[in-house]
Design a protein around this motif. Sequence first.
Motif, PDB file in Angstrom:
ATOM      1  N   PRO A  64       0.831  -1.212   0.000  1.00 10.55           N
ATOM      2  CA  PRO A  64       0.000   0.000   0.000  1.00 10.55           C
ATOM      3  C   PRO A  64       0.865   1.262   0.000  1.00 10.55           C
ATOM      4  CG  PRO A  64      -0.026  -1.100   2.154  1.00 10.55           C
ATOM      5  CD  PRO A  64       0.680  -2.020   1.218  1.00 10.55           C
ATOM      6  N   GLN A 110      -5.837  -1.987   1.825  1.00 12.58           N
ATOM      7  CA  GLN A 110      -5.418  -1.814   3.206  1.00 12.58           C
ATOM      8  C   GLN A 110      -6.448  -0.949   3.934  1.00 12.58           C
ATOM      9  OE1 GLN A 110      -2.041   0.745   4.351  1.00 12.58           O
ATOM     10  NE2 GLN A 110      -1.202  -0.999   5.444  1.00 12.58           N
ATOM     11  N   GLU A 145       1.208  14.756   1.814  1.00 15.64           N
ATOM     12  CA  GLU A 145       2.663  14.750   1.650  1.00 15.64           C
ATOM     13  C   GLU A 145       3.145  15.638   0.516  1.00 15.64           C
ATOM     14  OE1 GLU A 145       4.571  10.979   0.898  1.00 15.64           O
ATOM     15  OE2 GLU A 145       4.258  10.406   2.982  1.00 15.64           O
ATOM     16  N   HIS A 195      -4.345  -2.459   8.631  1.00 16.64           N
ATOM     17  CA  HIS A 195      -3.141  -1.663   8.914  1.00 16.64           C
ATOM     18  C   HIS A 195      -2.960  -1.512  10.421  1.00 16.64           C
ATOM     19  CE1 HIS A 195       0.119   0.954   8.351  1.00 16.64           C
ATOM     20  NE2 HIS A 195      -0.413   1.922   7.636  1.00 16.64           N
ATOM     21  N   ARG A 223      -0.699  -5.842   8.579  1.00 17.97           N
ATOM     22  CA  ARG A 223       0.623  -5.189   8.531  1.00 17.97           C
ATOM     23  C   ARG A 223       1.002  -4.752   9.932  1.00 17.97           C
ATOM     24  NH1 ARG A 223       3.554  -0.928   4.383  1.00 17.97           N
ATOM     25  NH2 ARG A 223       4.221  -2.868   3.435  1.00 17.97           N
ATOM     26  N   SER A 236       6.553  -4.729   8.491  1.00 19.55           N
ATOM     27  CA  SER A 236       7.213  -3.436   8.394  1.00 19.55           C
ATOM     28  C   SER A 236       7.777  -3.093   9.767  1.00 19.55           C
ATOM     29  CB  SER A 236       6.204  -2.387   7.903  1.00 19.55           C
ATOM     30  OG  SER A 236       6.861  -1.199   7.546  1.00 19.55           O
ATOM     31  N   GLY A 287      10.650  -3.269   2.202  1.00 21.67           N
ATOM     32  CA  GLY A 287      11.633  -2.279   2.600  1.00 21.67           C
ATOM     33  C   GLY A 287      12.915  -2.375   1.797  1.00 21.67           C
ATOM     34  N   LEU A 288      13.057  -1.463   0.838  1.00 15.48           N
ATOM     35  CA  LEU A 288      14.254  -1.410  -0.006  1.00 15.48           C
ATOM     36  C   LEU A 288      14.605  -2.776  -0.592  1.00 15.48           C
ATOM     37  CD1 LEU A 288      16.480   1.249   1.792  1.00 15.48           C
ATOM     38  CD2 LEU A 288      15.144   1.487  -0.310  1.00 15.48           C
ATOM     39  N   ILE A 289      13.585  -3.424  -1.149  1.00 17.95           N
ATOM     40  CA  ILE A 289      13.805  -4.626  -1.961  1.00 17.95           C
ATOM     41  C   ILE A 289      13.652  -4.137  -3.400  1.00 17.95           C
ATOM     42  CG2 ILE A 289      13.056  -6.982  -2.469  1.00 17.95           C
ATOM     43  CD1 ILE A 289      11.729  -6.978   0.361  1.00 17.95           C
ATOM     44  N   LEU A 321       7.289  -7.462  -1.190  1.00 10.56           N
ATOM     45  CA  LEU A 321       6.526  -6.262  -1.533  1.00 10.56           C
ATOM     46  C   LEU A 321       7.525  -5.223  -2.019  1.00 10.56           C
ATOM     47  CD1 LEU A 321       4.373  -6.405   1.679  1.00 10.56           C
ATOM     48  CD2 LEU A 321       3.398  -6.464  -0.614  1.00 10.56           C
ATOM     49  N   VAL A 322       7.282  -4.721  -3.203  1.00  8.78           N
ATOM     50  CA  VAL A 322       8.213  -3.767  -3.831  1.00  8.78           C
ATOM     51  C   VAL A 322       7.472  -2.438  -3.963  1.00  8.78           C
ATOM     52  CG1 VAL A 322       9.565  -3.275  -5.894  1.00  8.78           C
ATOM     53  CG2 VAL A 322       9.360  -5.641  -5.062  1.00  8.78           C
ATOM     54  N   GLY A 323       7.887  -1.443  -3.174  1.00 11.19           N
ATOM     55  CA  GLY A 323       7.165  -0.181  -3.136  1.00 11.19           C
ATOM     56  C   GLY A 323       7.718   0.848  -4.096  1.00 11.19           C
ATOM     57  N   ARG A 324       8.677   1.644  -3.623  1.00 16.06           N
ATOM     58  CA  ARG A 324       9.165   2.768  -4.429  1.00 16.06           C
ATOM     59  C   ARG A 324       9.754   2.320  -5.753  1.00 16.06           C
ATOM     60  NH1 ARG A 324      12.110   5.106   0.745  1.00 16.06           N
ATOM     61  NH2 ARG A 324      12.032   2.850   1.132  1.00 16.06           N
TER      62      ARG A 324
HETATM   63  C1  LIG Z   1       4.487   7.205  -1.341  1.00 15.87           C
HETATM   64  C2  LIG Z   1       4.398   6.181  -0.237  1.00 15.87           C
HETATM   65  C3  LIG Z   1       3.182   5.979   0.403  1.00 15.87           C
HETATM   66  C4  LIG Z   1       3.062   4.992   1.391  1.00 15.87           C
HETATM   67  N1  LIG Z   1       1.835   4.737   1.950  1.00 15.87           N
HETATM   68  C5  LIG Z   1       1.670   3.658   2.749  1.00 15.87           C
HETATM   69  C6  LIG Z   1       0.386   3.219   3.134  1.00 15.87           C
HETATM   70  O1  LIG Z   1      -0.646   3.718   2.674  1.00 15.87           O
HETATM   71  N2  LIG Z   1       0.296   2.176   3.995  1.00 15.87           N
HETATM   72  C7  LIG Z   1       1.410   1.528   4.462  1.00 15.87           C
HETATM   73  O2  LIG Z   1       1.282   0.586   5.251  1.00 15.87           O
HETATM   74  N3  LIG Z   1       2.648   1.890   4.055  1.00 15.87           N
HETATM   75  C8  LIG Z   1       2.790   2.908   3.197  1.00 15.87           C
HETATM   76  N4  LIG Z   1       4.033   3.207   2.715  1.00 15.87           N
HETATM   77  C9  LIG Z   1       5.160   2.318   3.029  1.00 15.87           C
HETATM   78  C10 LIG Z   1       5.332   1.278   1.906  1.00 15.87           C
HETATM   79  O3  LIG Z   1       4.218   0.398   1.853  1.00 15.87           O
HETATM   80  C11 LIG Z   1       6.601   0.437   2.108  1.00 15.87           C
HETATM   81  O4  LIG Z   1       6.460  -0.291   3.298  1.00 15.87           O
HETATM   82  C12 LIG Z   1       7.844   1.310   2.188  1.00 15.87           C
HETATM   83  O5  LIG Z   1       7.865   2.269   1.142  1.00 15.87           O
HETATM   84  C13 LIG Z   1       9.124   0.480   2.123  1.00 15.87           C
HETATM   85  O6  LIG Z   1       9.181  -0.264   0.922  1.00 15.87           O
HETATM   86  P1  LIG Z   1      10.054   0.247  -0.372  1.00 15.87           P
HETATM   87  O7  LIG Z   1      11.446   0.488   0.120  1.00 15.87           O
HETATM   88  O8  LIG Z   1       9.967  -0.904  -1.334  1.00 15.87           O
HETATM   89  O9  LIG Z   1       9.420   1.494  -0.885  1.00 15.87           O
HETATM   90  C14 LIG Z   1       4.187   4.225   1.756  1.00 15.87           C
HETATM   91  C15 LIG Z   1       5.415   4.461   1.134  1.00 15.87           C
HETATM   92  C16 LIG Z   1       5.515   5.402   0.124  1.00 15.87           C
HETATM   93  C17 LIG Z   1       6.836   5.577  -0.578  1.00 15.87           C
END
Ligand SMILES: Cc1cc2nc3c(=O)[nH]c(=O)nc-3n(C[C@H](O)[C@H](O)[C@H](O)COP(=O)(O)O)c2cc1C
Length: 358
Positions: free
Chosen positions: A24, A102, A115, A180, A233, A267, A302-304, A323-326
Motif C-alpha cells: 500500500p 489496506q 505529503e 493496517h 501489517r 514493516s 523495505g528497499l527490496i 513487496l516492492v514499493g518505491r
Molecule cells: C508514497 C508512499 C506511500 C506509502 N503509503 C503507505 C500506506 O498507505 N500504507 C502503508 O502501510 N505503508 C505505506 N508506505 C510504506 C510502503 O508500503 C513500504 O512499506 C515502504 O515504502 C518500504 O518499501 P520500499 O522500500 O519498497 O518502498 C508508503 C510508502 C511510500 C513511498
Amino acid sequence: MSHLLFEPLTLRGLTFRNRIWVPPMCQYSVTREDGVPAPWHTVHYGSMARGGAGAVIVEATGVVPEGRISARDLGLWNDEQRDAFVPIVDFLHSQGAAAGIQLAHAGRKASTFPEWGTDRSGSLPESEGGWQTVAPSALAFEGLAEPRALTESEIAEVVRAFAASARRSMEAGFDFVEIHAAHGYLLHEFLSPLSNTRTDSYGGSPENRARLLLEVVDATRAEVGDEVPVFVRLSATDWTEGGLSLDDTIELAGWLKSHGVDLIDVSSGGNVLAQIPVGPGYQTTLAAGIRERADIPTAAVGLINEPFQGEHILATGQADAILVGREYLRDPNFALRAADALRFDIDYRPAQYHRAYS
Ligand SMILES: Cc1cc2nc3c(=O)[nH]c(=O)nc-3n(C[C@H](O)[C@H](O)[C@H](O)COP(=O)(O)O)c2cc1C
C-alpha cells in the motif's frame, strides 16, 4: 536457477500468480476530499497490475472520515466510495493481479497535511478543515496535535467501522484485505506501550493492548468469510527502548495466527521518532523471525529493489512473498523485468505490446 518469485502462492481460496506484490502506498490524490477514488487511482494501480505484479494492495483507506491521514486519502465508509472501487478492481483482475486493500485508521496521526501539493506539514488545524484526532491515550505524536482518548463504546465503533469497510471491500470485488496495524496509526498505537497508557481492558498487558486488533481481525473475518485471505501489517519493532520488540511481535503474530490471519506484512517503526537502520532489505530479518518462530506466512518489505535480491529473500526462507514499493513507482513493469532477469518465461506480458517482445 530457481524462480521462486514466480511460483504461485495459495492462501485460502486465492492463488497469487507470483510473489512480487505492490505494498500500500498513499497517493493523496482524492482532490474532492470525499474519499472516492479518482482517475489517478485507476491508472496508477492498473499500471502495476499490467506490469506483472501478483497482487496490488490499494493504499491506506480510511474506515471512517476521521481515520484518514489527510483529507486527500481514500475512504471506504460509504457506498459511493465502494462503487467507485469496482472498475479499479475489475481492471486489476483483467490483468491477472489479485486485488487487495489496506483498511486503516490513522489515530493520532490523522488530520495532517498531505505529503505533496503544499509546503506545509504537520497537523491540519481544525480552522482549515482538520479534525480532532483520537487515540488510545491523550498522548501526541511528536510535532502533531494532541489526540483525545477513545472511550470503550467508541472503541466498539472502530471495530464496527473496520467490519463495515471489510464488507464493502468484498462487495467491490477485492480478493483480500490487509488490516493496517503498523506505522504508528491507531491499531499500532493500541499495541505499543509507548502510546497506550490505558488502565482498562485495552491497556496494560500485551493481551490487553492486542485486544482491539484481535477484535478487528475477528469482525473482519466474520464479514469476508472463510475463503478470503486476511493480512495484517505490523511494525515488528518500535526501534525504541521500552517499545514493541521483535519478541513481542512474534507473540502477537501467534495470536493473530490463531485468530485466522493468513499472512503478516512485516514493516517497522512509525509510532515514535526513532533511529532506523535503513538499508537494502533492512526489514527482512524481522519477517524471517516472525515466519520461523510464529510459523505464519510473511511478506517482506523495505528497499527490496532488485529481482535477485527478492529471489534471495525467498530462497533463504525469510518470507513467502516480497513487496516492492518505491521501485514499483519508478518502474511499473518491475515484475516483467524480474522475469527477464531470472530468465523465466511468463505468459502475462500484455498482448497489446507483443511487438515489443517479439
Ligand atoms: C508514497 C508512499 C506511500 C506509502 N503509503 C503507505 C500506506 O498507505 N500504507 C502503508 O502501510 N505503508 C505505506 N508506505 C510504506 C510502503 O508500503 C513500504 O512499506 C515502504 O515504502 C518500504 O518499501 P520500499 O522500500 O519498497 O518502498 C508508503 C510508502 C511510500 C513511498
